[in-house]
Write an enzyme that holds these catalytic residues in place. Sequence first.
Site, PDB file in Angstrom:
ATOM      1  N   GLU A   1       0.792  -1.228   0.000  1.00 18.47           N
ATOM      2  CA  GLU A   1       0.000   0.000   0.000  1.00 18.47           C
ATOM      3  C   GLU A   1       0.828   1.283   0.000  1.00 18.47           C
ATOM      4  O   GLU A   1       0.506   2.226   0.735  1.00 18.47           O
ATOM      5  CB  GLU A   1      -0.924  -0.024   1.224  1.00 18.47           C
ATOM      6  CG  GLU A   1      -0.229   0.014   2.603  1.00 18.47           C
ATOM      7  CD  GLU A   1       0.153  -1.342   3.180  1.00 18.47           C
ATOM      8  OE1 GLU A   1       0.399  -2.281   2.403  1.00 18.47           O
ATOM      9  OE2 GLU A   1       0.207  -1.457   4.418  1.00 18.47           O
TER      10      GLU A   1
ATOM     11  N   HIS B   1      -8.044  -4.049  -1.295  1.00 22.84           N
ATOM     12  CA  HIS B   1      -7.286  -4.124  -0.048  1.00 22.84           C
ATOM     13  C   HIS B   1      -6.252  -2.989   0.041  1.00 22.84           C
ATOM     14  O   HIS B   1      -6.230  -2.237   1.014  1.00 22.84           O
ATOM     15  CB  HIS B   1      -6.616  -5.495   0.042  1.00 22.84           C
ATOM     16  CG  HIS B   1      -5.800  -5.712   1.270  1.00 22.84           C
ATOM     17  ND1 HIS B   1      -6.281  -6.382   2.375  1.00 22.84           N
ATOM     18  CD2 HIS B   1      -4.542  -5.330   1.581  1.00 22.84           C
ATOM     19  CE1 HIS B   1      -5.341  -6.395   3.309  1.00 22.84           C
ATOM     20  NE2 HIS B   1      -4.266  -5.765   2.851  1.00 22.84           N
ATOM     21  N   GLU B   2      -5.429  -2.868  -0.983  1.00 20.76           N
ATOM     22  CA  GLU B   2      -4.364  -1.847  -0.922  1.00 20.76           C
ATOM     23  C   GLU B   2      -4.960  -0.444  -0.885  1.00 20.76           C
ATOM     24  O   GLU B   2      -4.461   0.436  -0.178  1.00 20.76           O
ATOM     25  CB  GLU B   2      -3.379  -1.994  -2.088  1.00 20.76           C
ATOM     26  CG  GLU B   2      -2.711  -3.366  -2.226  1.00 20.76           C
ATOM     27  CD  GLU B   2      -2.201  -3.971  -0.931  1.00 20.76           C
ATOM     28  OE1 GLU B   2      -1.860  -3.226  -0.001  1.00 20.76           O
ATOM     29  OE2 GLU B   2      -2.163  -5.218  -0.838  1.00 20.76           O
TER      30      GLU B   2
ATOM     31  N   HIS C   1      -6.113   0.492   2.561  1.00 22.17           N
ATOM     32  CA  HIS C   1      -5.007   0.904   3.446  1.00 22.17           C
ATOM     33  C   HIS C   1      -4.812   2.428   3.439  1.00 22.17           C
ATOM     34  O   HIS C   1      -4.175   2.964   4.344  1.00 22.17           O
ATOM     35  CB  HIS C   1      -3.690   0.259   3.009  1.00 22.17           C
ATOM     36  CG  HIS C   1      -3.400  -1.079   3.632  1.00 22.17           C
ATOM     37  ND1 HIS C   1      -3.373  -1.284   4.999  1.00 22.17           N
ATOM     38  CD2 HIS C   1      -3.079  -2.276   3.067  1.00 22.17           C
ATOM     39  CE1 HIS C   1      -3.051  -2.563   5.240  1.00 22.17           C
ATOM     40  NE2 HIS C   1      -2.877  -3.178   4.096  1.00 22.17           N
TER      41      HIS C   1
ATOM     42  N   GLU D   1      -3.833  -4.458   9.181  1.00 26.03           N
ATOM     43  CA  GLU D   1      -4.258  -5.523   8.260  1.00 26.03           C
ATOM     44  C   GLU D   1      -5.671  -6.032   8.532  1.00 26.03           C
ATOM     45  O   GLU D   1      -6.406  -6.375   7.607  1.00 26.03           O
ATOM     46  CB  GLU D   1      -3.244  -6.668   8.265  1.00 26.03           C
ATOM     47  CG  GLU D   1      -1.844  -6.270   7.786  1.00 26.03           C
ATOM     48  CD  GLU D   1      -1.796  -5.711   6.366  1.00 26.03           C
ATOM     49  OE1 GLU D   1      -2.784  -5.852   5.619  1.00 26.03           O
ATOM     50  OE2 GLU D   1      -0.755  -5.100   6.009  1.00 26.03           O
TER      51      GLU D   1
ATOM     52  N   ASP E   1       8.688  -9.771  10.114  1.00 30.76           N
ATOM     53  CA  ASP E   1       8.293 -10.360   8.839  1.00 30.76           C
ATOM     54  C   ASP E   1       7.669 -11.739   9.034  1.00 30.76           C
ATOM     55  O   ASP E   1       7.054 -12.276   8.126  1.00 30.76           O
ATOM     56  CB  ASP E   1       9.514 -10.529   7.915  1.00 30.76           C
ATOM     57  CG  ASP E   1       9.855  -9.224   7.220  1.00 30.76           C
ATOM     58  OD1 ASP E   1       9.005  -8.318   7.225  1.00 30.76           O
ATOM     59  OD2 ASP E   1      10.974  -9.126   6.698  1.00 30.76           O
TER      60      ASP E   1
ATOM     61  N   TYR F   1      -4.859 -10.537   9.741  1.00 29.87           N
ATOM     62  CA  TYR F   1      -5.801 -10.228   8.656  1.00 29.87           C
ATOM     63  C   TYR F   1      -7.195 -10.761   8.972  1.00 29.87           C
ATOM     64  O   TYR F   1      -8.166 -10.019   9.042  1.00 29.87           O
ATOM     65  CB  TYR F   1      -5.362 -10.888   7.337  1.00 29.87           C
ATOM     66  CG  TYR F   1      -4.154 -10.268   6.695  1.00 29.87           C
ATOM     67  CD1 TYR F   1      -2.879 -10.572   7.136  1.00 29.87           C
ATOM     68  CD2 TYR F   1      -4.278  -9.391   5.632  1.00 29.87           C
ATOM     69  CE1 TYR F   1      -1.758 -10.014   6.536  1.00 29.87           C
ATOM     70  CE2 TYR F   1      -3.160  -8.833   5.022  1.00 29.87           C
ATOM     71  CZ  TYR F   1      -1.903  -9.152   5.487  1.00 29.87           C
ATOM     72  OH  TYR F   1      -0.802  -8.596   4.896  1.00 29.87           O
TER      73      TYR F   1
HETATM   74  N1  BES Z   1       1.013  -4.465   3.726  1.00 30.89           N
HETATM   75  C1  BES Z   1       0.735  -5.732   3.170  1.00 30.89           C
HETATM   76  C2  BES Z   1       1.958  -6.454   2.674  1.00 30.89           C
HETATM   77  C3  BES Z   1       2.979  -6.729   3.757  1.00 30.89           C
HETATM   78  C4  BES Z   1       2.599  -7.283   4.959  1.00 30.89           C
HETATM   79  C5  BES Z   1       4.310  -6.455   3.534  1.00 30.89           C
HETATM   80  C6  BES Z   1       3.551  -7.525   5.947  1.00 30.89           C
HETATM   81  C7  BES Z   1       5.265  -6.698   4.507  1.00 30.89           C
HETATM   82  C8  BES Z   1       4.883  -7.236   5.727  1.00 30.89           C
HETATM   83  C9  BES Z   1      -0.268  -5.636   2.032  1.00 30.89           C
HETATM   84  O1  BES Z   1      -1.244  -4.668   2.226  1.00 30.89           O
HETATM   85  C10 BES Z   1      -1.023  -6.926   2.008  1.00 30.89           C
HETATM   86  O2  BES Z   1      -1.693  -7.203   2.960  1.00 30.89           O
HETATM   87  N2  BES Z   1      -0.909  -7.684   0.936  1.00 30.89           N
HETATM   88  C11 BES Z   1      -1.635  -8.911   0.798  1.00 30.89           C
HETATM   89  C12 BES Z   1      -2.906  -8.626   0.055  1.00 30.89           C
HETATM   90  C13 BES Z   1      -4.031  -9.572   0.302  1.00 30.89           C
HETATM   91  C14 BES Z   1      -4.294  -9.867   1.742  1.00 30.89           C
HETATM   92  C15 BES Z   1      -5.301  -9.022  -0.326  1.00 30.89           C
HETATM   93  C16 BES Z   1      -0.755  -9.887   0.053  1.00 30.89           C
HETATM   94  O3  BES Z   1       0.274  -9.470  -0.464  1.00 30.89           O
HETATM   95  O4  BES Z   1      -1.083 -11.052  -0.006  1.00 30.89           O
HETATM   96 ZN    ZN Z   2      -2.567  -5.262   3.798  1.00 34.12          ZN
END
Ligand code: BES
Ligand code: ZN
Length: 636
Positions: A300, A324-325, A328, A347, A402, A410
């Site tokens: 995002e 989703h993005e 955010h 999330e 991470d 989520y």
């Molecule tokens: N912000 C996250 C990606 C992220 C999370 C990067 C934790 C680093 C550490 C992003 O918004 C996200 O949640 N992406 C998901 C999307 C899905 C849940 C719709 C993904 O990449 O799977």
């Molecule tokens: Zn996210």
Amino acid sequence: MIRATGFCIFVAFSLTSLSCTREEAPAVADPRSHDYFSFANTDQFVTQHLNLELTVDFEAEELRGSATLQIRRIENDASEIILDTRDITIEATSFVQTSGEMLKAEHRIGETHSIMGTPLFVKVPADIRNEEKFTLRLDYRTSPKSTALQWLPAELTAGLEHPFLFSQSQAIHARSWIPLQDTPAVRITYTAKIHTPPELLALMSADNDPGAERDGTYEFEMPQPIPSYLLAIAVGNIYFAPIGDETGVYSEPELLEASAFEFADTQTMLETAEAMFGPYQWGRYDLLILPPSFPFGGMENPRLSFLTPSLLAGDRSLVSVVAHELAHSWSGNLVTNATWRDGWLNEGWTSYLEHRLMQVIYSEARADEENLLDYRELLLNFETVNPAMQALAPTLEHGDPDDFQGIIHYHKGNLFLQYLEKAFGRDVFDVFIGEYFRDFAFGTITSEQFLDYLDENLLSAYPGKINREQVKQWLYAPGLPDYALIPTSRNLDTAAEMAALWSSGEIDITDVPSAGWSPQAMRHFINSLDSDLSTERLNELDAALGLSATSNAEIGRTWFIQVAQRQHRPAYEQLEQHLRRYGRTRLVRPVYVALAQNGLDLELAKEIFAEVREVYHPLTNISIESAFSRIQETGN
Ligand code: BES
Ligand code: ZN
């Protein structure tokens, strides 16, 4: 350096011994007030603005230049600033005086921690010590090892002609391309001047100009204060196509038309989101489609979400990632989790808002399907995550941001908010949503602040519906409370019934009405098949439904996990193709894991990985490696 998962942290390049030593992030008494994952002394100094001037050197795989921080002192006698860095070479540090004159500063580099990186200590000279605000300039270079930056050779791009660079700063990787206070608790505005090879375009999480002249020098401004994990850059042979007045898509020219088609609903999404959540505070909203190695579905980055090209299914079936993005822009970018332990505030809220958007823009039925699939993933996740980490807001003392939480933040977060919505009614809850984003706009918040705010504005304001203890159960207890709302979907129920009927031989594959199914229904069908189907029957299914040949990345993921779990060898060649075609961690890691866990194919999984890993992102590789080591150590 190997960065490990969970609770043991390995330091590979230990000079004294080859054995693994355990290191822990500093333990702090109150989990609410401290960000475990930053060295920065934010109780003494906070950064307000960052100016970057960087040269992008594809040959050396480094960014070179300066970061100038405008810092405010908040504790009077504080005399040393601590910044976060990782694999960065600091060439000089100096204070810029109001006269413009530079005053050389004294700095020292601290000890490297395997997860947090290396603290940089800068002495504030006596002449400046009395000033409330001052400017610190750091001249530096990144390393090709920077965990935030992926330097892709031309062969790994769509056009095969130009190299590509992109960053991924979340959670704590911004410090590997900019020395700064790398904690979501501090918000900064920024400006930047980026020098690139003249034929390439640079973009940032800032005021990108779709009509920018391509000349190798690009200037950016982000006037709204953002946390460091939202700092982002991409450089490549990138072009723009408009979607609506405030929306558009950037990608390599080879993908531009397909991208504009796939994400054509983005302007509608933006307008719908504004009507539901309050004003969009960021100016434009554009998308950037990255090369396949981008490790996430989306990220995002403000004003410019980064997306995996695996969403280009041709039928807009995977655009919930865009919803989703975009969401955010409120939950996360506008109101930010104060530490990564509070990640559900980013999330969980975003997953909830994503489903709300999907209901309005597409249909209730589609949102129900996605909600149920997410719930099933959550249940599977509970089976593997230790109970203490199943809380939405766990007590954390060490670990790698991470690695922890993921699915729980989520989907449990989403179910918590759906539960609140149901208890107070949608009208009341919608007013709460708008006020929450207004009251905490451009702020950071902990789970405990949220609890108090919720108590005051909903629990106590509408007594007799939900009590504080019930909310605490969501925040601090493992699993789901037994009063959680369990998602349901008529369409997915039908798909599951069909799977049972076909598995037991009661109907033919031609009787399965799959032509009218969504990809979500197809995934549920695949997941609901009996576990003991013969090779012939799986072949029959694959031939009839075209599963191995699917161009939908999520159907492929679901099918190839089954193929691996069932050791269905006739589809192994296509399974391998799936692993070469995609780089998003979510699409490949579980397929490797299923192979490694099926009792026969650990070696095969490792062989394929050894060949393919060079096209994946380093974060994806770390995560697959750590899955292999866990499986080897524990047997699963
Ligand atoms: N912000 C996250 C990606 C992220 C999370 C990067 C934790 C680093 C550490 C992003 O918004 C996200 O949640 N992406 C998901 C999307 C899905 C849940 C719709 C993904 O990449 O799977
Ligand atoms: Zn996210």
